[in-house]
Scaffold this motif. Structure first.
Motif, PDB file in Angstrom:
ATOM      1  N   ASP A   1       0.850  -1.191   0.000  1.00 42.11           N
ATOM      2  CA  ASP A   1       0.000   0.000   0.000  1.00 42.11           C
ATOM      3  C   ASP A   1       0.883   1.237   0.000  1.00 42.11           C
ATOM      4  O   ASP A   1       2.111   1.138   0.048  1.00 42.11           O
TER       5      ASP A   1
ATOM      6  N   SER B   1      -6.110   3.148  -8.565  1.00 42.92           N
ATOM      7  CA  SER B   1      -5.887   2.082  -7.585  1.00 42.92           C
ATOM      8  C   SER B   1      -4.453   1.561  -7.577  1.00 42.92           C
ATOM      9  O   SER B   1      -3.991   1.035  -6.571  1.00 42.92           O
TER      10      SER B   1
ATOM     11  N   ASP C   1      -3.159   1.870  -4.089  1.00 43.78           N
ATOM     12  CA  ASP C   1      -3.979   2.763  -3.265  1.00 43.78           C
ATOM     13  C   ASP C   1      -5.411   2.246  -3.397  1.00 43.78           C
ATOM     14  O   ASP C   1      -6.227   2.823  -4.128  1.00 43.78           O
TER      15      ASP C   1
ATOM     16  N   PRO D   1      -9.346   1.046  -2.951  1.00 46.00           N
ATOM     17  CA  PRO D   1     -10.541   1.698  -2.407  1.00 46.00           C
ATOM     18  C   PRO D   1     -10.734   1.283  -0.947  1.00 46.00           C
ATOM     19  O   PRO D   1     -10.356   0.181  -0.544  1.00 46.00           O
ATOM     20  N   ASP D   2     -11.315   2.166  -0.147  1.00 43.85           N
ATOM     21  CA  ASP D   2     -11.554   1.888   1.264  1.00 43.85           C
ATOM     22  C   ASP D   2     -12.343   0.596   1.446  1.00 43.85           C
ATOM     23  O   ASP D   2     -13.320   0.350   0.730  1.00 43.85           O
ATOM     24  N   GLY D   3     -11.915  -0.221   2.390  1.00 39.21           N
ATOM     25  CA  GLY D   3     -12.612  -1.453   2.727  1.00 39.21           C
ATOM     26  C   GLY D   3     -12.275  -2.653   1.870  1.00 39.21           C
ATOM     27  O   GLY D   3     -12.776  -3.747   2.109  1.00 39.21           O
ATOM     28  N   LEU D   4     -11.443  -2.480   0.855  1.00 39.73           N
ATOM     29  CA  LEU D   4     -11.120  -3.598  -0.030  1.00 39.73           C
ATOM     30  C   LEU D   4     -10.223  -4.618   0.669  1.00 39.73           C
ATOM     31  O   LEU D   4     -10.394  -5.816   0.525  1.00 39.73           O
TER      32      LEU D   4
END
Length: 167
Positions: free
Chosen positions: A107, A147, A161, A163-166
């Protein structure tokens, strides 16, 4: 990076005279013949390719040494490979799927998310299938600039990067 790249697969026989239905994994489907001779994954068979016509979802072709329906049927599902040096060089921000498999994914904070298990495309966009010891199941990460802002194949690393919650 592998020396051989999968450029197509035999989908089965076409007719009774030894022609085969080919699925081409090249950007332009007819370009598969440009990379011949093609070999099987284990390298035991090598074929020159003569394209005869386009059909729905593929191409009809003659492979050297295949002259009967039975021989063509025996090749069904066989993937066809070309040496990397026969393939065109790619512009920046384009990659061969084979080069991405196995690459470490981190990340933007530097934490390891996993490794690329495969690259999938179901029509809309490419997806990186990420596996790793900290993941309960594989994760499909959209392979977009948003992403995946950085791909550094020389360092063997992809910066994501997600998406939130992936993850």
């Amino acid at each position: 990076m592998t020396e051989m790249v999968c450029v197509g697969a035999v989908a089965g026989a076409y007719g009774v005279r030894g022609e085969v239905r080919l699925k081409s994994f090249t950007a332009e489907s007819e370009a598969i013949a440009d990379y011949a001779p093609l070999s099987t994954e284990d390298g035991t068979q090598e074929f020159t390719v003569t394209l005869t016509r386009a059909i729905k979802n593929g191409i009809v072709a003659r492979l050297s040494g295949v002259s009967s329906k039975e021989q063509a049927d025996a090749l069904k599902g066989q993937k066809l490979y070309a040496p990397r040096d026969r393939l065109p060089s790619l512009p920046d921000d384009e990659y061969y799927y084979a080069d991405l498999v196995g690459v470490e994914v981190r990340d933007t904070g530097g934490n390891v998310l996993g490794h690329v298990a495969s690259v999938q495309n179901h029509g809309a966009a490419d997806l990186l299938e990420i596996t790793g010891p900290g993941l309960k199941a594989t994760v499909l990460l959209p392979f977009t600039h948003a992403s995946v802002p950085t791909v550094d194949l020389e360092a063997g690393r992809i910066i994501a990067d997600p998406p939130d919650g992936l993850f």
